[in-house]
Structure formats: C-alpha cells, structure tokens
Design a protein around this motif. Structure first.
Motif, PDB file in Angstrom:
ATOM      1  N   GLU A 159       0.912  -1.221  -0.083  1.00  0.00           N
ATOM      2  CA  GLU A 159      -0.116   0.000  -0.179  1.00  0.00           C
ATOM      3  C   GLU A 159       0.881   1.273  -0.018  1.00  0.00           C
ATOM      4  OE1 GLU A 159      -2.384   2.395   3.407  1.00  0.00           O
ATOM      5  OE2 GLU A 159      -3.364   0.680   2.813  1.00  0.00           O
ATOM      6  N   LEU A 160       1.910   1.178   0.916  1.00  0.00           N
ATOM      7  CA  LEU A 160       2.734   2.710   1.081  1.00  0.00           C
ATOM      8  C   LEU A 160       3.467   2.787  -0.151  1.00  0.00           C
ATOM      9  CD1 LEU A 160       3.724   2.240   4.714  1.00  0.00           C
ATOM     10  CD2 LEU A 160       1.926   3.482   3.802  1.00  0.00           C
ATOM     11  N   PHE A 161       4.070   1.450  -0.727  1.00  0.00           N
ATOM     12  CA  PHE A 161       4.684   1.734  -2.065  1.00  0.00           C
ATOM     13  C   PHE A 161       3.819   1.987  -3.015  1.00  0.00           C
ATOM     14  CE2 PHE A 161       7.228   0.096  -5.654  1.00  0.00           C
ATOM     15  CZ  PHE A 161       8.447   0.864  -5.296  1.00  0.00           C
ATOM     16  N   TYR A 162       2.973   1.689  -3.371  1.00  0.00           N
ATOM     17  CA  TYR A 162       1.889   1.887  -4.594  1.00  0.00           C
ATOM     18  C   TYR A 162       1.432   3.569  -4.280  1.00  0.00           C
ATOM     19  CZ  TYR A 162      -1.869   0.983  -7.835  1.00  0.00           C
ATOM     20  OH  TYR A 162      -2.566   1.190  -8.912  1.00  0.00           O
ATOM     21  N   ARG A 163       1.110   3.875  -3.286  1.00  0.00           N
ATOM     22  CA  ARG A 163       0.827   5.082  -3.119  1.00  0.00           C
ATOM     23  C   ARG A 163       1.844   5.998  -3.276  1.00  0.00           C
ATOM     24  NH1 ARG A 163      -1.173   5.487   2.791  1.00  0.00           N
ATOM     25  NH2 ARG A 163      -1.326   7.416   2.605  1.00  0.00           N
ATOM     26  N   ALA A 164       3.119   5.797  -2.934  1.00  0.00           N
ATOM     27  CA  ALA A 164       4.253   6.673  -3.059  1.00  0.00           C
ATOM     28  C   ALA A 164       4.643   6.779  -4.812  1.00  0.00           C
ATOM     29  CB  ALA A 164       5.549   6.050  -2.450  1.00  0.00           C
ATOM     30  N   ARG A 165       4.453   5.687  -5.273  1.00  0.00           N
ATOM     31  CA  ARG A 165       4.814   5.542  -6.686  1.00  0.00           C
ATOM     32  C   ARG A 165       3.710   6.545  -7.457  1.00  0.00           C
ATOM     33  NH1 ARG A 165       8.013   1.740  -9.217  1.00  0.00           N
ATOM     34  NH2 ARG A 165       7.398   2.601 -11.066  1.00  0.00           N
ATOM     35  N   ALA A 166       2.561   6.746  -7.005  1.00  0.00           N
ATOM     36  CA  ALA A 166       1.518   7.434  -7.705  1.00  0.00           C
ATOM     37  C   ALA A 166       1.838   8.750  -7.583  1.00  0.00           C
ATOM     38  CB  ALA A 166       0.143   7.201  -7.058  1.00  0.00           C
ATOM     39  N   LEU A 167       2.543   9.007  -6.449  1.00  0.00           N
ATOM     40  CA  LEU A 167       2.971  10.552  -6.241  1.00  0.00           C
ATOM     41  C   LEU A 167       4.261  10.802  -6.514  1.00  0.00           C
ATOM     42  CD1 LEU A 167       1.000  10.821  -2.819  1.00  0.00           C
ATOM     43  CD2 LEU A 167       0.410  12.100  -4.998  1.00  0.00           C
ATOM     44  N   GLU A 168       5.054   9.899  -7.182  1.00  0.00           N
ATOM     45  CA  GLU A 168       6.307  10.323  -7.713  1.00  0.00           C
ATOM     46  C   GLU A 168       7.427  10.354  -6.419  1.00  0.00           C
ATOM     47  OE1 GLU A 168       6.316  12.844 -10.771  1.00  0.00           O
ATOM     48  OE2 GLU A 168       5.310  11.791 -12.311  1.00  0.00           O
ATOM     49  N   LEU A 169       7.041   9.593  -5.391  1.00  0.00           N
ATOM     50  CA  LEU A 169       7.876   9.628  -4.158  1.00  0.00           C
ATOM     51  C   LEU A 169       8.729   8.611  -4.227  1.00  0.00           C
ATOM     52  CD1 LEU A 169       5.278  10.895  -1.517  1.00  0.00           C
ATOM     53  CD2 LEU A 169       7.092  12.453  -2.937  1.00  0.00           C
ATOM     54  N   ALA A 170       8.661   7.386  -4.674  1.00  0.00           N
ATOM     55  CA  ALA A 170       9.221   6.124  -4.666  1.00  0.00           C
ATOM     56  C   ALA A 170      10.192   6.093  -6.229  1.00  0.00           C
ATOM     57  CB  ALA A 170       8.598   5.108  -4.448  1.00  0.00           C
ATOM     58  N   HIS A 171      11.296   5.831  -6.009  1.00  0.00           N
ATOM     59  CA  HIS A 171      12.273   5.898  -7.099  1.00  0.00           C
ATOM     60  C   HIS A 171      13.074   4.717  -7.207  1.00  0.00           C
ATOM     61  CE1 HIS A 171      11.181   9.899  -7.619  1.00  0.00           C
ATOM     62  NE2 HIS A 171      11.522  10.397  -6.398  1.00  0.00           N
ATOM     63  N   ASP A 172      13.354   3.880  -8.603  1.00  0.00           N
ATOM     64  CA  ASP A 172      14.077   2.738  -8.631  1.00  0.00           C
ATOM     65  C   ASP A 172      13.746   1.815  -7.694  1.00  0.00           C
ATOM     66  OD1 ASP A 172      15.537   4.276 -10.859  1.00  0.00           O
ATOM     67  OD2 ASP A 172      16.773   5.107  -9.272  1.00  0.00           O
ATOM     68  N   ASP A 173      12.406   1.475  -7.371  1.00  0.00           N
ATOM     69  CA  ASP A 173      11.904   0.458  -6.759  1.00  0.00           C
ATOM     70  C   ASP A 173      12.422   0.603  -5.172  1.00  0.00           C
ATOM     71  OD1 ASP A 173      10.772  -0.867  -8.798  1.00  0.00           O
ATOM     72  OD2 ASP A 173      12.488  -1.714  -9.136  1.00  0.00           O
ATOM     73  N   ARG A 174      12.539   1.748  -4.741  1.00  0.00           N
ATOM     74  CA  ARG A 174      13.084   2.221  -3.264  1.00  0.00           C
ATOM     75  C   ARG A 174      11.949   3.198  -2.860  1.00  0.00           C
ATOM     76  NH1 ARG A 174      17.573   0.535  -5.851  1.00  0.00           N
ATOM     77  NH2 ARG A 174      18.855  -0.947  -4.555  1.00  0.00           N
ATOM     78  N   LEU A 175      11.707   3.224  -1.522  1.00  0.00           N
ATOM     79  CA  LEU A 175      11.053   4.116  -0.912  1.00  0.00           C
ATOM     80  C   LEU A 175      11.654   4.530   0.459  1.00  0.00           C
ATOM     81  CD1 LEU A 175       8.676   5.985  -0.460  1.00  0.00           C
ATOM     82  CD2 LEU A 175       7.321   3.969   0.307  1.00  0.00           C
ATOM     83  N   GLU A 176      11.952   5.650   0.837  1.00  0.00           N
ATOM     84  CA  GLU A 176      12.541   6.071   2.001  1.00  0.00           C
ATOM     85  C   GLU A 176      11.380   6.010   3.012  1.00  0.00           C
ATOM     86  OE1 GLU A 176      14.951   9.562   2.345  1.00  0.00           O
ATOM     87  OE2 GLU A 176      16.164   8.899   0.678  1.00  0.00           O
ATOM     88  N   LEU A 177      11.242   5.252   4.134  1.00  0.00           N
ATOM     89  CA  LEU A 177      10.375   4.986   5.024  1.00  0.00           C
ATOM     90  C   LEU A 177      10.599   5.254   6.615  1.00  0.00           C
ATOM     91  CD1 LEU A 177       7.019   4.387   5.162  1.00  0.00           C
ATOM     92  CD2 LEU A 177       7.681   2.018   4.892  1.00  0.00           C
ATOM     93  N   PRO A 178      10.677   6.185   7.089  1.00  0.00           N
ATOM     94  CA  PRO A 178      11.318   6.509   8.393  1.00  0.00           C
ATOM     95  C   PRO A 178      10.565   5.702   9.429  1.00  0.00           C
ATOM     96  CG  PRO A 178      10.521   8.310   7.751  1.00  0.00           C
ATOM     97  CD  PRO A 178      10.273   7.675   6.589  1.00  0.00           C
TER      98      PRO A 178
END
Length: 241
Positions: A159-178
C-alpha cells in the motif's frame, strides 16, 4: 515546496479539477510548519480550526492507549491530508504525529468552507480524500484481523509503495520510509520479536526488504501475491505499477 502544486497533484490522482478549482487552490493561504520527529501535529481530543497537507516527510495517525502505548492507524506522505475530516467533525478522536522530520501546511477551516461553497466540485474532491482514508482504515481492519503475519506486513508495504509511486515519491523500486520496527509492530499488532521474524520470512521470499528506513521492492508481483494486495480500495485514476 509549493503547497498549492502538491495539493493539486494529489487531488488530481482521484478527482477531476477544473481551471477554476485550481485557481481557488492557488489562492489558499497555506501556513507552513516544521515538525521534528515524533512531535504531535494534533492530539486526541483537540478541536482544530485548520486542516493540514503534508509537504514533505511522513506523519502518522495513532490512538493513544490508556497505558501510554500507541496503535498506529495509518501513515501519510507528501500530498496527503491526514486531518481533512476535521472539517466535518468537532473533536479529533485520534492524534497525528511526525514520523521523522516533516513539513506540513495548514489551511484555516473558515477559508476552506468558503472555498467549498464557491466551488462544490473542489469540495467533493476534498470529501473524496476523506472517503479514501476511510477505505484505507477498512482495509487495515481486514489486514490486521484476517491475514497471516507475512501477508499483513507485505500488504502494508504494498500500500505505501503503491501510493508513493502514484505521487512520484518512490524511485528505482526504493522508498524512504522512516518507520521504526517498533512503530511497524504497533501498526500491525505485532510484538518486536514477531516483526523481526516476519521480516526474515519476507526477505527469504526475495520480494522485498526493509531495513534502516529504506523499503526496497525486488519483485512487485510476488509481494502483491504474498500480501493479497488489490489497489482498488485506493480509488486512484492511474495505476502507477
């Protein structure tokens, strides 16, 4: 960051905005506020007079339990309106805090109410934002009560990765998730030992890894299968994956 641009891009993910709607958004008075890690933006029981949009970083909704513990309810990234429902209720039944440093922008309810009266279509878009939040809550209830622990964690990652990709916040299959492992457990109803065991199991699947605040997706299809993830409940117009 330009708050109006972030709001426009987010609402366009699920709603149609006219030129007049966009003009109204650009004329809103956004009041920025920086939040350090774990600072509360809203406390349980507050009666807020404004709603906020996240400009950068992450915030989380949580219930404060009688013993001082927390049940995290949802995580929110740039573009999200984590307290848009405050427009429609008098008292907050949960709290919102920063997860890592975050930047938000507040909009006074009086101003939003006037804008919605002038532009009902924009009001529907904001309302739809709250309805999608409700859909995320419903999915979280199913996730935490009916799925296995690996599926539970995989679904949240999806869910978090999908939503982030929609907003162009995830890049190269990576997401900064603190999100710490303790917070992950508080969101999924798992003890820290269970969180660690579940992460080991997911790593062994070679679908995903999460460590040191970085989520890495190696095999999206396999991760979705493990998490039984169907993004329909997010009601996005475009599929980012």
């Amino acid at each position: 960051m330009e708050a109006d641009r972030i709001v426009i891009n987010k609402l366009r993910e699920h709603s149609r905005l006219t030129g007049d709607d966009i003009t109204e958004i650009r004329n809103l008075n956004f009041a920025p506020r920086e939040l350090p890690d774990q600072e509360d933006l809203i406390r349980q029981g507050d009666e807020p007079d404004k709603s906020v949009v996240v400009l950068s970083g992450w915030v989380a909704r949580y219930h404060l339990l009688s013993g001082g513990g927390r049940q995290y309810l949802s995580f929110h990234m740039a573009g999200d309106w984590p307290d848009a429902q405050a427009l429609f209720v008098d008292r907050m039944d949960h709290a919102v805090c920063a997860i890592g440093p975050a930047l938000v922008a507040g909009i006074q309810h009086k101003e939003l109410t006037r804008v919605i009266a002038r532009r009902p279509g924009l009001g529907f878009a904001i309302w739809r934002e709250t309805l999608i939040d409700a859909a995320i809550f419903r999915e979280a209830i199913t996730n935490n009560s009916a799925r296995t622990k690996p599926a539970r964690m995989a679904h949240l990652f999806c869910e978090l990765f999908y939503r982030a990709r929609a907003l162009e916040l995830a890049h190269d299959d990576r997401l900064e998730l603190p999100v710490s492992l303790v917070q992950l457990g508080e969101a999924l109803g798992m003890a820290i030992a269970t969180v660690n065991r579940t992460l080991v199991e997911l790593r062994a699947s070679r679908a995903v890894d999460f460590r040191s605040g970085l989520l890495t997706v190696f095999d999206w299809g396999r991760l979705c299968a493990i998490g039984e993830f169907d993004p329909g409940y997010l009601h996005l117009k475009k599929q980012p994956l």
